[in-house]
Design a protein around this motif. Structure first.
Motif, PDB file in Angstrom:
ATOM      1  N   VAL A  71      86.935  49.330 -13.369  1.00  0.00           N
ATOM      2  CA  VAL A  71      87.328  50.034 -14.597  1.00  0.00           C
ATOM      3  C   VAL A  71      88.767  50.525 -14.492  1.00  0.00           C
ATOM      4  O   VAL A  71      89.553  50.427 -15.440  1.00  0.00           O
ATOM      5  CB  VAL A  71      86.366  51.208 -14.873  1.00  0.00           C
ATOM      6  CG1 VAL A  71      86.869  52.056 -16.037  1.00  0.00           C
ATOM      7  CG2 VAL A  71      84.971  50.688 -15.171  1.00  0.00           C
ATOM      8  N   GLY A  72      89.132  51.050 -13.325  1.00  0.00           N
ATOM      9  CA  GLY A  72      90.494  51.532 -13.142  1.00  0.00           C
ATOM     10  C   GLY A  72      91.524  50.425 -13.228  1.00  0.00           C
ATOM     11  O   GLY A  72      92.604  50.607 -13.815  1.00  0.00           O
ATOM     12  N   GLU A  73      91.213  49.258 -12.667  1.00  0.00           N
ATOM     13  CA  GLU A  73      92.136  48.122 -12.769  1.00  0.00           C
ATOM     14  C   GLU A  73      92.265  47.636 -14.208  1.00  0.00           C
ATOM     15  O   GLU A  73      93.355  47.293 -14.660  1.00  0.00           O
ATOM     16  CB  GLU A  73      91.636  46.972 -11.892  1.00  0.00           C
ATOM     17  CG  GLU A  73      91.968  47.108 -10.429  1.00  0.00           C
ATOM     18  CD  GLU A  73      91.649  45.831  -9.673  1.00  0.00           C
ATOM     19  OE1 GLU A  73      92.584  45.236  -9.107  1.00  0.00           O
ATOM     20  OE2 GLU A  73      90.474  45.435  -9.634  1.00  0.00           O
ATOM     21  N   THR A  74      91.146  47.627 -14.930  1.00  0.00           N
ATOM     22  CA  THR A  74      91.153  47.110 -16.304  1.00  0.00           C
ATOM     23  C   THR A  74      91.912  48.030 -17.245  1.00  0.00           C
ATOM     24  O   THR A  74      92.682  47.581 -18.095  1.00  0.00           O
ATOM     25  CB  THR A  74      89.718  46.905 -16.801  1.00  0.00           C
ATOM     26  OG1 THR A  74      89.023  46.034 -15.894  1.00  0.00           O
ATOM     27  CG2 THR A  74      89.713  46.294 -18.199  1.00  0.00           C
ATOM     28  N   THR A  75      91.690  49.341 -17.098  1.00  0.00           N
ATOM     29  CA  THR A  75      92.281  50.319 -18.020  1.00  0.00           C
ATOM     30  C   THR A  75      93.641  50.830 -17.563  1.00  0.00           C
ATOM     31  O   THR A  75      94.304  51.554 -18.315  1.00  0.00           O
ATOM     32  CB  THR A  75      91.330  51.514 -18.187  1.00  0.00           C
ATOM     33  OG1 THR A  75      91.131  52.145 -16.902  1.00  0.00           O
ATOM     34  CG2 THR A  75      89.986  51.064 -18.742  1.00  0.00           C
ATOM     35  N   GLY A  76      94.048  50.520 -16.335  1.00  0.00           N
ATOM     36  CA  GLY A  76      95.319  51.029 -15.843  1.00  0.00           C
ATOM     37  C   GLY A  76      95.264  52.476 -15.391  1.00  0.00           C
ATOM     38  O   GLY A  76      96.315  53.109 -15.242  1.00  0.00           O
ATOM     39  N   ALA A  77      94.072  52.996 -15.193  1.00  0.00           N
ATOM     40  CA  ALA A  77      93.905  54.394 -14.753  1.00  0.00           C
ATOM     41  C   ALA A  77      93.271  54.408 -13.362  1.00  0.00           C
ATOM     42  O   ALA A  77      92.263  55.086 -13.133  1.00  0.00           O
ATOM     43  CB  ALA A  77      93.055  55.171 -15.752  1.00  0.00           C
ATOM     44  N   LEU A  78      93.847  53.659 -12.438  1.00  0.00           N
ATOM     45  CA  LEU A  78      93.267  53.541 -11.109  1.00  0.00           C
ATOM     46  C   LEU A  78      93.261  54.872 -10.371  1.00  0.00           C
ATOM     47  O   LEU A  78      92.277  55.202  -9.700  1.00  0.00           O
ATOM     48  CB  LEU A  78      94.036  52.503 -10.295  1.00  0.00           C
ATOM     49  CG  LEU A  78      93.496  52.180  -8.898  1.00  0.00           C
ATOM     50  CD1 LEU A  78      92.079  51.640  -8.977  1.00  0.00           C
ATOM     51  CD2 LEU A  78      94.410  51.190  -8.187  1.00  0.00           C
ATOM     52  N   ASP A  79      94.330  55.656 -10.511  1.00  0.00           N
ATOM     53  CA  ASP A  79      94.381  56.939  -9.802  1.00  0.00           C
ATOM     54  C   ASP A  79      93.309  57.892 -10.313  1.00  0.00           C
ATOM     55  O   ASP A  79      92.677  58.610  -9.537  1.00  0.00           O
ATOM     56  CB  ASP A  79      95.762  57.558  -9.929  1.00  0.00           C
ATOM     57  CG  ASP A  79      96.229  57.657 -11.382  1.00  0.00           C
ATOM     58  OD1 ASP A  79      95.624  56.987 -12.248  1.00  0.00           O
ATOM     59  OD2 ASP A  79      97.183  58.408 -11.648  1.00  0.00           O
ATOM     60  N   ARG A  80      93.065  57.888 -11.637  1.00  0.00           N
ATOM     61  CA  ARG A  80      92.034  58.781 -12.190  1.00  0.00           C
ATOM     62  C   ARG A  80      90.646  58.370 -11.713  1.00  0.00           C
ATOM     63  O   ARG A  80      89.809  59.228 -11.382  1.00  0.00           O
ATOM     64  CB  ARG A  80      92.102  58.761 -13.716  1.00  0.00           C
ATOM     65  CG  ARG A  80      91.163  59.754 -14.383  1.00  0.00           C
ATOM     66  CD  ARG A  80      91.556  59.944 -15.845  1.00  0.00           C
ATOM     67  NE  ARG A  80      91.518  58.694 -16.576  1.00  0.00           N
ATOM     68  CZ  ARG A  80      90.435  58.208 -17.182  1.00  0.00           C
ATOM     69  NH1 ARG A  80      89.295  58.887 -17.134  1.00  0.00           N
ATOM     70  NH2 ARG A  80      90.471  57.071 -17.838  1.00  0.00           N
ATOM     71  N   MET A  81      90.360  57.084 -11.638  1.00  0.00           N
ATOM     72  CA  MET A  81      89.072  56.619 -11.131  1.00  0.00           C
ATOM     73  C   MET A  81      88.897  56.982  -9.655  1.00  0.00           C
ATOM     74  O   MET A  81      87.802  57.377  -9.230  1.00  0.00           O
ATOM     75  CB  MET A  81      88.964  55.103 -11.297  1.00  0.00           C
ATOM     76  CG  MET A  81      88.912  54.612 -12.736  1.00  0.00           C
ATOM     77  SD  MET A  81      87.450  55.165 -13.661  1.00  0.00           S
ATOM     78  CE  MET A  81      88.189  56.420 -14.714  1.00  0.00           C
ATOM     79  N   LEU A  82      89.977  56.863  -8.876  1.00  0.00           N
ATOM     80  CA  LEU A  82      89.892  57.203  -7.461  1.00  0.00           C
ATOM     81  C   LEU A  82      89.630  58.691  -7.261  1.00  0.00           C
ATOM     82  O   LEU A  82      88.842  59.084  -6.391  1.00  0.00           O
ATOM     83  CB  LEU A  82      91.184  56.793  -6.752  1.00  0.00           C
ATOM     84  CG  LEU A  82      91.374  55.279  -6.535  1.00  0.00           C
ATOM     85  CD1 LEU A  82      92.782  54.974  -6.067  1.00  0.00           C
ATOM     86  CD2 LEU A  82      90.350  54.754  -5.525  1.00  0.00           C
ATOM     87  N   PHE A  83      90.256  59.522  -8.085  1.00  0.00           N
ATOM     88  CA  PHE A  83      90.015  60.960  -7.960  1.00  0.00           C
ATOM     89  C   PHE A  83      88.586  61.318  -8.377  1.00  0.00           C
ATOM     90  O   PHE A  83      87.965  62.215  -7.785  1.00  0.00           O
ATOM     91  CB  PHE A  83      91.019  61.742  -8.811  1.00  0.00           C
ATOM     92  CG  PHE A  83      92.384  61.817  -8.196  1.00  0.00           C
ATOM     93  CD1 PHE A  83      92.547  62.127  -6.857  1.00  0.00           C
ATOM     94  CD2 PHE A  83      93.510  61.572  -8.950  1.00  0.00           C
ATOM     95  CE1 PHE A  83      93.801  62.200  -6.286  1.00  0.00           C
ATOM     96  CE2 PHE A  83      94.777  61.638  -8.391  1.00  0.00           C
ATOM     97  CZ  PHE A  83      94.922  61.945  -7.045  1.00  0.00           C
ATOM     98  N   GLN A  84      88.049  60.632  -9.378  1.00  0.00           N
ATOM     99  CA  GLN A  84      86.660  60.862  -9.767  1.00  0.00           C
ATOM    100  C   GLN A  84      85.704  60.442  -8.654  1.00  0.00           C
ATOM    101  O   GLN A  84      84.715  61.131  -8.375  1.00  0.00           O
ATOM    102  CB  GLN A  84      86.349  60.117 -11.064  1.00  0.00           C
ATOM    103  CG  GLN A  84      87.031  60.690 -12.297  1.00  0.00           C
ATOM    104  CD  GLN A  84      86.674  59.949 -13.569  1.00  0.00           C
ATOM    105  OE1 GLN A  84      85.882  59.002 -13.533  1.00  0.00           O
ATOM    106  NE2 GLN A  84      87.257  60.350 -14.681  1.00  0.00           N
ATOM    107  N   LEU A  85      85.998  59.315  -8.021  1.00  0.00           N
ATOM    108  CA  LEU A  85      85.179  58.892  -6.882  1.00  0.00           C
ATOM    109  C   LEU A  85      85.273  59.887  -5.739  1.00  0.00           C
ATOM    110  O   LEU A  85      84.260  60.190  -5.075  1.00  0.00           O
ATOM    111  CB  LEU A  85      85.639  57.509  -6.407  1.00  0.00           C
ATOM    112  CG  LEU A  85      85.199  56.308  -7.232  1.00  0.00           C
ATOM    113  CD1 LEU A  85      85.953  55.062  -6.801  1.00  0.00           C
ATOM    114  CD2 LEU A  85      83.690  56.087  -7.098  1.00  0.00           C
TER     115      LEU A  85
END
Length: 399
Positions: free
Chosen positions: A334-348
Motif C-alpha cells: 500500500v505504501g509503495e502504491t500510494t507513495g506514503a511508504l514512511d507513513r505505512m512504516l510508522f503505522q507498522l
C-alpha cells in the motif's frame, strides 16, 4: 593523535584535570586556552575514549532535546555545541562534546564528529544527522532522534521493571537451595541415616544432591563461568555460530515471536525515519542492517537490499526472504502504491510496538507465579524428604 593527561587552572583559580587527544604539546596549550584554561603540567595518558565515563541513553536524549531547541531558535551549530559543553553535568557527555567542538573547529561536519566517537554516540545519530545536514533539516532530525531514543529507553525500562521481581525471586531461590544443600541437609543427614529404616527416594535424592554440591559445587560454578565465557567468545569470534544461535532464538516458542516482533518494530521505525528524512531507500536499507542487532533479520534485510538494487520492488524483495509477516507485506505494498511508504512504516512500527508490550507484559505476568510455584515445590520437596522418614520411624514404634 597523542593523549595527554593535563592539570590546568581556570579563571577562578580552580584546578582542572582531564585527558585530551591532540597532535602535540602546542596543540594541547592552544586547546586549553580556547577553553579558558592555563596549562600547569601534562604527561602522556590513555585515550580519552577509554577513560571517559559511559554516556547513558538519558544523556543522549537530553542532548538531542537541547540541540533541537537551540537550532530551532537560530543558534549557530558551533555555538550550540559550546553552550551544551559548558552546561553539561554529565562528565562523559562533557568530554565527548569537547571533542566534537574541537572537530567542528577543525572543519569537520557534525555527523563526522559524532561518528568519530562510536562508543559515545550510536550509529543512528551519525547517519540521521548526516541526512539532516544534506537536506537542511537538522532541527527536525534531532526531534526524530529524541522520540526514537525515548521509545527505546521506555521499552528497556519496562523490561527492567518487569524483570526486577523475577530476578530477585531467582536469587532468593538459588540462595535458599545453596544453603539447604550445603548447610541444612548435612546437619540432618546423620539423623536421617540413624533411623535404621529404608529411606524414601526423595530423601536419597536430597542426600545425593547435598553430597554432590559439597564435593563438586566449586567445580560446577567454575564450569558454568567457563561455559558462559566460551559461549560469549564463540559469538564474538565465529559469525557462523552467532548466526546459528540467532536462528535458534527466533524459533523458540514464546521468546522467538517476541524477539521477531521487536526486530520488526525497530526496522519499521528506523527505516521509516530514514526514508522520511530524505535518505534514499537503498542507502536506508543498508544503514538499517547493523541497527537491527539480530543477525538473521539483518541478513534478510541485506538480501532485500540486493534485490531492490537489482530492480525488484520493495514488497517483492521483502516477500522473497520469507522472514516478514503478511501484514507487513500488505502495508508495504500500500505504501509503495500510494507513495506514503514512511507513513505505512510508522503505522507498522506502532502496531508491532503494541504487540511487543502486550506480549512482554503477559510473559512477565506468567513468570512471577511460575517462579513462586517453583520455590513452593522446592520447599515441599525438602519437607517431604525430611519428614517422610521421620514419620515412618514414628509409625513403626510400638507402645
Amino acid at each position: 593523535m597523542t593523549s595527554y593527561r593535563y592539570t590546568a587552572i581556570d579563571q577562578y583559580g580552580q584546578r582542572q584535570r582531564g585527558v585530551l587527544d591532540v597532535p602535540n604539546e602546542q596543540a594541547l596549550m592552544v586547546s586549553l586556552q580556547q577553553q579558558g584554561l592555563e596549562l600547569l603540567t601534562f604527561k602522556l595518558g590513555q585515550s580519552l575514549l577509554w577513560r571517559q565515563p559511559r554516556v547513558n541513553t538519558q544523556a543522549l536524549i537530553l542532548f538531542c532535546v537541547q540541540m533541537e531547541q537551540l537550532l530551532q531558535a537560530g543558534v549557530p551549530l558551533l555555538q550550540s555545541i559550546a553552550e551544551l559543553t559548558e552546561q553539561s553535568e554529565h562528565q562523559g557527555m562533557m568530554a565527548a562534546l569537547r571533542t566534537v567542538q574541537r572537530d567542528l573547529e577543525a572543519g569537520k561536519l557534525l555527523s563526522q564528529a559524532l561518528q568519530a566517537q562510536p562508543k559515545v554516540f550510536p550509529p543512528l545519530l551519525g547517519q540521521l544527522i548526516d541526512a539532516g545536514e544534506r537536506t537542511g533539516q537538522l532541527p527536525e532530525i534531532f526531534g526524530h532522534l529524541t522520540r526514537t531514543l525515548s521509545w527505546q529507553a521506555e521499552l528497556l525500562a519496562q523490561v527492567r521493571r518487569g524483570l526486577t521481581y523475577p530476578a530477585v525471586l531467582c536469587v532468593m531461590v538459588s540462595a535458599a537451595a545453596y544453603v539447604m544443600l550445603t548447610f541444612l541437609v548435612p546437619q540432618m543427614a546423620s539423623f536421617l541415616q540413624s533411623l535404621g529404616q529404608a529411606l524414601p527416594w526423595s530423601t536419597r535424592l536430597l542426600l545425593a544432591l547435598s553430597d554432590g554440591m559439597m564435593v563438586y559445587g566449586v567445580w560446577l560454578l567454575l564450569g558454568l563461568i567457563a561455559l558462559i565465557g566460551t559461549l560469549m567468545l564463540a559469538i564474538r569470534r565465529s559469525p557462523a555460530f552467532a548466526f546459528f544461535l540467532d536462528q535458534r532464538l527466533l524459533k523458540l516458542p514464546v521468546i522467538g515471536r517476541l524477539l521477531h516482533q521487536l526486530v520488526l518494530a525497530r526496522l519499521c521505525r528506523f527505516l521509516g525515519l530514514m526514508y522520511q528524512t530524505g535518505i534514499p531507500l537503498l542507502q536506508a536499507l543498508e544503514w538499517c542492517q547493523p541497527l537491527l542487532q539480530q543477525r538473521v533479520m539483518a541478513h534478510a534485510l541485506a538480501d532485500v537490499h540486493q534485490r531492490v538494487l537489482a530492480g525488484e520492488s520493495l514488497t517483492a524483495s521483502f516477500a522473497a526472504t520469507q522472514q516478514f509477516p503478511p501484514l507487513m507485506l500488505r502495508m508495504l505494498s500500500v505504501g509503495e502504491t500510494t507513495g506514503a511508504l514512511d507513513r505505512m512504516l510508522f503505522q507498522l512500527a506502532a502496531f508491532y510496538d503494541r504487540e511487543v508490550q502486550s506480549q512482554l507484559q503477559m510473559l512477565l505476568r506468567l513468570l512471577e507465579p511460575a517462579l513462586t510455584i517453583a520455590l513452593g515445590l522446592m520447599l515441599l520437596f525438602l519437607m517431604a524428604a525430611v519428614m517422610l522418614p521421620v514419620y515412618d520411624s514414628f509409625s513403626s514404634l510400638r507402645y
